[in-house]
Design an enzyme around this catalytic site. Sequence first.
Site, PDB file in Angstrom:
ATOM      1  CD  GLN A 154      -2.695   1.307   2.241  1.00 22.34           C
ATOM      2  OE1 GLN A 154      -2.799   0.227   3.616  1.00 22.34           O
ATOM      3  NE2 GLN A 154      -3.920   1.748   2.404  1.00 22.34           N
ATOM      4  CB  VAL A 191      -1.446   6.809   0.352  1.00 19.49           C
ATOM      5  CG1 VAL A 191      -1.773   7.732   1.137  1.00 19.49           C
ATOM      6  CG2 VAL A 191      -0.684   7.235  -1.304  1.00 19.49           C
ATOM      7  CG  HIS A 206      -5.311   4.615  -1.823  1.00 17.64           C
ATOM      8  ND1 HIS A 206      -4.732   4.580  -0.792  1.00 17.64           N
ATOM      9  CD2 HIS A 206      -4.975   4.278  -2.989  1.00 17.64           C
ATOM     10  CE1 HIS A 206      -3.642   3.934  -1.547  1.00 17.64           C
ATOM     11  NE2 HIS A 206      -3.335   4.157  -2.664  1.00 17.64           N
ATOM     12  CG  HIS A 241      -5.324   3.238  -7.781  1.00 22.44           C
ATOM     13  ND1 HIS A 241      -4.120   4.265  -8.102  1.00 22.44           N
ATOM     14  CD2 HIS A 241      -4.747   2.411  -6.914  1.00 22.44           C
ATOM     15  CE1 HIS A 241      -3.086   4.292  -7.580  1.00 22.44           C
ATOM     16  NE2 HIS A 241      -3.145   3.649  -6.116  1.00 22.44           N
TER      17      HIS A 241
END
Length: 143
Positions: A91, A93, A97, A99
């Site tokens: 991962q 960040v 999240h 993409h």
Amino acid sequence: MDCVFCQLVQEGTAHWVAREADTCAFTPLNPLAPGHTLVIPTSHFTDVFEVPPHVLTASMTLVQRVATAMRTALDASGVNILSASGPGSEQSVPHLHFHVVPRWVDDGISTWPSGQSRRRLTGDPGTRLAAALNRDHKPHHGM
């Protein structure tokens, strides 16, 4: 504030595709393809293991809306959806999240997800996606 995504949400400095109460979408600085979009919760949750179900639902609903907008606004024939959660997942960040990467049959990405699309579009793909999302969004009313 240590989280780059939380900083973007707080400062409002991203190139926004969509901003909603629980989730938002923006284009990354180094897209894999024209229109590549990140969908994140607006509040900080490190990964899929800690996000509350209602926020995950809102996030995935926006992922689906972004993917649909990619088909209509960018003429994408498909999408790749990628998310990594936890230390063993690479991962990048530590903020949940997703993409959402538009794909075309002739885009030249042969080594997903490390390839780079050779597809080129006219105009700003993020702006085109935002317009499609605003045009097609039908607000949901809670019960």
